[in-house]
Design an enzyme around this catalytic site. Structure first.
Site, short mmCIF file in Angstrom:
data_model
loop_
_atom_site.label_atom_id
_atom_site.label_comp_id
_atom_site.label_asym_id
_atom_site.label_seq_id
_atom_site.Cartn_x
_atom_site.Cartn_y
_atom_site.Cartn_z
N ILE A 75 0.81 -1.22 0.00
CA ILE A 75 0.00 0.00 0.00
C ILE A 75 0.84 1.27 0.00
O ILE A 75 0.31 2.37 -0.01
CB ILE A 75 -0.97 0.03 1.21
CG1 ILE A 75 -0.21 -0.15 2.53
CG2 ILE A 75 -2.04 -1.04 1.05
CD1 ILE A 75 -1.10 -0.03 3.76
N GLY A 76 2.15 1.13 0.01
CA GLY A 76 3.03 2.29 -0.04
C GLY A 76 4.44 1.87 -0.38
O GLY A 76 4.86 0.76 -0.03
N SER A 77 5.16 2.73 -1.07
CA SER A 77 6.54 2.40 -1.40
C SER A 77 7.35 3.66 -1.59
O SER A 77 6.83 4.69 -2.03
CB SER A 77 6.61 1.54 -2.67
OG SER A 77 6.07 2.23 -3.77
N ASN A 79 11.91 4.95 -1.83
CA ASN A 79 13.24 4.49 -2.24
C ASN A 79 13.81 3.46 -1.27
O ASN A 79 14.57 2.58 -1.66
CB ASN A 79 14.21 5.67 -2.34
CG ASN A 79 13.92 6.54 -3.55
OD1 ASN A 79 13.26 6.11 -4.48
ND2 ASN A 79 14.39 7.77 -3.52
N ALA A 81 11.98 1.78 1.49
CA ALA A 81 11.09 0.89 2.23
C ALA A 81 9.78 0.70 1.48
O ALA A 81 9.44 1.48 0.59
CB ALA A 81 10.83 1.44 3.63
N SER A 82 9.05 -0.32 1.87
CA SER A 82 7.70 -0.54 1.36
C SER A 82 6.78 -0.77 2.55
O SER A 82 7.22 -1.20 3.62
CB SER A 82 7.65 -1.74 0.41
OG SER A 82 8.10 -2.91 1.04
N LYS A 98 5.92 -2.13 7.77
CA LYS A 98 6.95 -1.43 7.00
C LYS A 98 8.16 -2.35 6.89
O LYS A 98 8.68 -2.83 7.90
CB LYS A 98 7.34 -0.12 7.69
CG LYS A 98 8.42 0.65 6.93
CD LYS A 98 8.70 2.01 7.58
CE LYS A 98 9.74 2.78 6.80
NZ LYS A 98 9.99 4.13 7.38
N ASP A 201 11.67 15.16 8.20
CA ASP A 201 11.00 14.81 6.94
C ASP A 201 9.50 15.04 7.04
O ASP A 201 8.70 14.21 6.60
CB ASP A 201 11.30 13.35 6.58
CG ASP A 201 11.05 13.05 5.10
OD1 ASP A 201 11.02 14.01 4.30
OD2 ASP A 201 10.90 11.87 4.76
#
EC number: 2.7.11.1
Length: 542
Positions: A75-77, A79, A81-82, A98, A201
């Protein structure tokens, strides 16, 4: 070892196996690590050495980690981590996992240490507005390829996801913006004041909404009707003593992965048909790490003339540092020969009117009940640092980067506050406040500084002279004006908000005042999180 891992290893060439054995991820001795997550010894390995390695062949839907975490859908990615929607078999819960890229293994260890500290605080402070770590472990494919895995609650998605398309593409209602910003400042107040952590960040991609959107509901519905729970219960009854014998346990895990792969078949079909709802999260690529000494941790006085760099002095070390940071055409000799650009005529801040009312896209990307009555959580501490261990490298996403970071000056907690102000503007308007793209072949830093001075005000001369990058960024012969940029007229946020985004004068004045408290160019005069929480613009937020 699971079937998919065994299969993958069996198909590897001998040269690739040797490369796996050679591969090792470096660590920095100054970092603090969680004792429960081992880190690798440092060793340099080129990218070519692992080019045959395909992570998607190992980390895939249907894969079971730690014997209980079943991966359903990515559901997310980014550079490094995914993020996966995950089913916890033992607890019968849907969670988020994660998985840190194996090349950034030690960054993952540092993140776990930081999030552990955050979660310890969050146990007794539920209104903290940060993600809470539920579990963490590492998955080892080989001696030199290891992943840090961390488990969190499942959220509806990020604010960035909400602003990309749909009814809020051109900004959220101001009451919602105020609520989000107040929750964000509350989390930063604790991170900065009590936990000694710089996030570094802060951006819309890293602010999550609590809730369960339709696409997650559909995945859960498909999984529930797959019969996995019944098949798993039957499998457990066939292997009652599996924990007493390693060979039997391996056989159990192989069978578990068979039924897991069968359970997610419909989910994979849904994903292939829709191909949506995976957020691509951009990361900055700078990964080399040097740390500030503890003597650098004080607020910096930029007016101290004794520490100015003289442009005529030998600056060998500074030149070397900046050659590493600049792009190929940005060596000082080339910058000095470039023509001066008139950027003022490129920007007419009064002509781009707000498109909210005229937009035909009225879709609710996330159910409005999660937006209007929002509960948010700050996430992604992969680039965070304890204050006395902060990196010397360039931090923050380009669009939310504080001027002291661009100038390579000492930075403190208030670099996060600059980012908060940029995020607040974006939430209210749908547009990024500072989005430099190298206009007229300019270095992006020069373009960024132009936008800052155009909208916020001139950078103090003391900061310009103090900058280690002053030769690349400023023209001494023109009074330290931004290099390669012609004279320009300034505007102000209040005018932009009224003319471009159709704010009323009262709304624009109050909001602009709040933003400017967070956008003070000199970090010594910039408001901190506690001060912004007391600003009148947030008075009507519960």
């Amino acid at each position: 070892m699971s079937i998919s891992v065994c299969y993958y290893l069996s198909k590897m060439s001998e040269s690739t196996k040797v490369q796996f054995e050679k591969k090792s991820v470096g660590h920095n001795s100054d970092d603090e690590y969680d004792d429960t997550v081992p880190y690798n010894e440092d060793d340099e390995t080129s990218e070519e050495e692992v080019q045959e390695y395909n992570e998607d062949e190992v980390i895939h839907p249907g894969f079971v980690l730690k014997g209980t975490y079943l991966l359903l859908k990515k559901i997310g990615s980014g550079n490094n981590a995914s993020v996966w929607m995950t089913y916890h078999i033992s607890n019968d819960k849907f969670l988020a996992m994660k998985i840190q890229d194996h090349l950034c293994y030690n960054d993952g260890c540092r993140e776990v240490t930081i999030v552990n500290k955050i979660s310890e605080y969050g146990k007794n402070n539920p209104d903290f507005f940060c993600v809470q770590l539920l579990d963490h472990f590492y998955f080892e494919l080989s001696d030199n390829i290891k992943y840090v895995c961390s488990i969190y609650e499942l959220y509806a998605g990020s604010i960035h996801f909400l602003l990309e398309e749909g009814k809020y593409k051109y900004g959220l209602p101001l009451p919602v913006v105020k609520t989000i910003i107040k929750q964000l400042l509350t989390s930063l107040s604790t991170l900065h004041g009590k936990l000694n952590i710089i996030h570094s960040d802060v951006k819309p991609e890293n602010i999550l909404f609590k809730g369960l959107p339709d696409y997650q509901k559909n995945i859960i519905k498909l999984f529930n009707r797959s019969g996995f729970r019944e098949k798993y219960a039957e499998l457990c009854s066939e292997y009652p003593n599996r924990h007493e014998n390693l060979e039997i346990e391996d056989e159990f895990m192989d069978n578990l992965e068979y039924i897991a792969m069968d359970a997610i078949k419909e989910i994979r079909i849904l994903e292939e048909c829709l191909n949506t709802n995976e957020e691509l999260i951009p990361d900055d690529p700078d990964n080399n790490e040097k740390y500030y000494d503890s003597t650098d941790s004080e607020e910096y006085d930029y007016s101290d003339n004794s520490d100015y760099y003289d442009d005529d002095e030998d600056t060998g070390p500074i030149k070397k540092y900046n050659e590493r940071l600049q792009s190929v055409d940005d060596c000082q000799e080339i910058l000095d020969c470039k023509e001066i650009c008139d950027l003022d005529k490129e920007y007419n801040f009064a002509t781009v009117l707000n498109n909210r009312e005229s937009s035909s896209d009225k879709r609710e990307i996330i159910d409005d009940k999660y937006v209007i009555n929002c509960q948010t959580a700050l996430t992604d501490f992969g680039n965070s640092y304890f204050f006395d261990k902060r990196t010397r490298n360039e931090i923050q996403d380009r669009r939310y980067r504080a001027p002291e970071v661009i100038l390579d000056l000492n930075y403190t907690f208030c670099c996060d506050i600059w980012s908060v102000a940029c995020v607040a503007y974006e939430l209210a308007t749908g547009y990024v406040l500072f989005d430099p793209f190298g206009e007229h072949f300019l270095n992006r830093d020069l373009h960024h500084l132009f936008l800052i001075e155009k909208i916020v005000g001139e950078i103090p001369l003391a900061m310009k002279k103090k900058s280690k990058r002053r030769k690349f960024l400023f023209d001494k012969s023109r009074g330290y004006h931004i290099k390669n940029v012609d004279e320009f007229k300034s505007t102000n946020l209040e005018t932009i908000l009224m003319n471009q985004y159709l704010f009323s004068k009262e709304e624009a004045e109050s909001f602009a005042n709040f933003l400017m408290c967070g956008l003070s160019i000199d970090p010594a005069t910039r408001s901190n999180a506690d001060e912004l929480l007391k600003h009148p613009w947030l008075n009507d937020v519960n």
